[in-house]
Design a protein around this motif. Structure first.
Motif, PDB file in Angstrom:
ATOM      1  N   ASP A 182      14.686 -51.963  -7.855  1.00 38.00           N
ATOM      2  CA  ASP A 182      14.613 -50.574  -8.295  1.00 38.00           C
ATOM      3  C   ASP A 182      13.464 -49.892  -7.552  1.00 38.00           C
ATOM      4  N   THR A 183      13.768 -49.254  -6.438  1.00 31.22           N
ATOM      5  CA  THR A 183      12.724 -48.618  -5.631  1.00 31.22           C
ATOM      6  C   THR A 183      12.229 -47.310  -6.229  1.00 31.22           C
ATOM      7  N   ILE A 199       7.012 -36.533   0.362  1.00 28.56           N
ATOM      8  CA  ILE A 199       7.875 -35.674  -0.448  1.00 28.56           C
ATOM      9  C   ILE A 199       8.173 -36.391  -1.755  1.00 28.56           C
ATOM     10  N   LEU A 200       7.763 -35.805  -2.856  1.00 31.44           N
ATOM     11  CA  LEU A 200       7.994 -36.382  -4.174  1.00 31.44           C
ATOM     12  C   LEU A 200       9.447 -36.184  -4.593  1.00 31.44           C
ATOM     13  N   PRO A 201       9.913 -36.931  -5.598  1.00 31.59           N
ATOM     14  CA  PRO A 201      11.319 -36.814  -6.025  1.00 31.59           C
ATOM     15  C   PRO A 201      11.737 -35.398  -6.411  1.00 31.59           C
ATOM     16  N   ASP A 202      10.786 -34.575  -6.880  1.00 31.93           N
ATOM     17  CA  ASP A 202      11.151 -33.205  -7.257  1.00 31.93           C
ATOM     18  C   ASP A 202      11.135 -32.244  -6.071  1.00 31.93           C
ATOM     19  N   GLY A 203      10.876 -32.787  -4.857  1.00 29.33           N
ATOM     20  CA  GLY A 203      10.914 -31.963  -3.658  1.00 29.33           C
ATOM     21  C   GLY A 203       9.585 -31.380  -3.222  1.00 29.33           C
ATOM     22  N   THR A 204       8.539 -31.558  -4.009  1.00 29.50           N
ATOM     23  CA  THR A 204       7.227 -31.025  -3.643  1.00 29.50           C
ATOM     24  C   THR A 204       6.517 -31.951  -2.663  1.00 29.50           C
ATOM     25  N   ARG A 205       5.632 -31.347  -1.860  1.00 31.75           N
ATOM     26  CA  ARG A 205       4.844 -32.110  -0.907  1.00 31.75           C
ATOM     27  C   ARG A 205       3.552 -32.570  -1.564  1.00 31.75           C
ATOM     28  N   HIS A 206       3.156 -33.798  -1.248  1.00 37.99           N
ATOM     29  CA  HIS A 206       1.947 -34.359  -1.861  1.00 37.99           C
ATOM     30  C   HIS A 206       1.032 -34.884  -0.767  1.00 37.99           C
ATOM     31  N   GLU A 207      -0.209 -34.409  -0.765  1.00 41.64           N
ATOM     32  CA  GLU A 207      -1.191 -34.847   0.219  1.00 41.64           C
ATOM     33  C   GLU A 207      -1.930 -36.093  -0.296  1.00 41.64           C
ATOM     34  N   HIS A 217       6.918 -42.866  -7.176  1.00 40.30           N
ATOM     35  CA  HIS A 217       7.968 -43.851  -6.941  1.00 40.30           C
ATOM     36  C   HIS A 217       7.646 -44.676  -5.690  1.00 40.30           C
ATOM     37  N   PHE A 218       8.008 -45.948  -5.742  1.00 41.79           N
ATOM     38  CA  PHE A 218       7.754 -46.808  -4.588  1.00 41.79           C
ATOM     39  C   PHE A 218       8.467 -46.292  -3.346  1.00 41.79           C
ATOM     40  N   SER A 219       9.664 -45.767  -3.507  1.00 41.13           N
ATOM     41  CA  SER A 219      10.423 -45.286  -2.353  1.00 41.13           C
ATOM     42  C   SER A 219       9.708 -44.156  -1.620  1.00 41.13           C
ATOM     43  N   VAL A 220       8.844 -43.419  -2.325  1.00 46.35           N
ATOM     44  CA  VAL A 220       8.126 -42.291  -1.715  1.00 46.35           C
ATOM     45  C   VAL A 220       7.062 -42.791  -0.744  1.00 46.35           C
ATOM     46  N   VAL A 221       6.420 -43.908  -1.062  1.00 46.32           N
ATOM     47  CA  VAL A 221       5.290 -44.394  -0.256  1.00 46.32           C
ATOM     48  C   VAL A 221       5.590 -45.711   0.446  1.00 46.32           C
TER      49      VAL A 221
END
Length: 233
Positions: A182-183, A199-207, A217-221
């Motif tokens: 489960d990524t 890019i976070l799951p809700d579509g926002t950019r995260h620095e 989420h693991f899939s994000v990083v």
């Protein structure tokens, strides 16, 4: 003994007591030592939901060094000229060696747990198999085969003919017959350097700046962890 062990022997006899883990510093102090690399990969493996690329060369070099360290300790213990102070230093060195062995065992057991849990998924995915060593791939294959035969003899042979298989593509198999990682599972990630925006799951950019710890989420990083720009904590 090798020159490395001779130098370590001299350090034990003449230098003030120091952690034996420093003996694993095979590269300059400004870079990660093999032990620090192992600890990072160990923590990543423990926290990641899927199996990560094997660190076969790193593990092999550390195990080889531990073997030679253990041989040196035994030689010094058997030397009648070894003083009480030197015996104390040897004991401290041996304790640190055992700590490293614990990390190695935990790292290997974590990977074996994932291989057993996702055996069928691993054997059906050539991309995932590239993350495993040859012996791990063989183990995954044998484990998946044993599981399939066990399910066949204990359950599937008693079912109607259309259901006597483990094919996940059959529409009425819910939940899926194959266990997959489960990524989307949340993980804490620590930025080791200034990372590109994610890019976070809700579509926002995260620095993610150096030293920053995020929960996502693991899939994000996943790509940052794979490149060594971030670590899981």
């Amino acid at each position: 003994m090798s020159n490395w062990d001779d130098e370590w022997d001299a350090d034990v006899r003449m230098a003030p007591p120091q952690p034996a883990l420093a003996a694993l510093d095979l590269i300059p102090q400004k870079e990660e030592t093999p032990l620090e690399l192992l600890i990072r990969h160990w923590m990543n493996e423990r926290h990641a939901p899927e199996i990560l690329p094997a660190q076969e060369a790193l593990l092999s070099s550390i195990l080889d060094h531990l073997r030679r360290q253990s041989e040196a300790v035994q030689t010094l213990r058997g030397d009648p000229s070894t003083s009480d102070d030197e015996h104390l230093r040897i004991t401290l060195v041996q304790l640190d060696v055992e700590r490293v062995k614990f990390i190695v065992r935990s790292y290997v057991r974590t990977r074996l747990y994932k291989i057993e849990k996702y055996a069928r998924y691993i054997t059906s995915s050539p991309a995932i198999q590239t993350c495993l060593t040859a012996s791990e791939r063989d183990y995954a294959s044998r484990h998946a085969d044993l599981n399939d035969r066990h399910f066949s003899f204990s359950v599937l042979q008693s079912l109607p003919e259309p259901q006597r298989h483990l094919d996940d593509e059959v529409p009425y198999y819910m939940p899926p017959m194959m266990t997959t990682p489960d990524t989307t599972r949340p993980v804490f990630v620590h930025a080791l350097k200034d990372c590109p925006p994610v890019i976070l799951p809700d579509g926002t950019r995260h620095e993610m700046t150096k030293g920053h710890i995020s929960l996502t989420h693991f899939s994000v990083v996943e790509h940052l962890v794979a490149r060594g720009e971030a670590e899981l904590v």
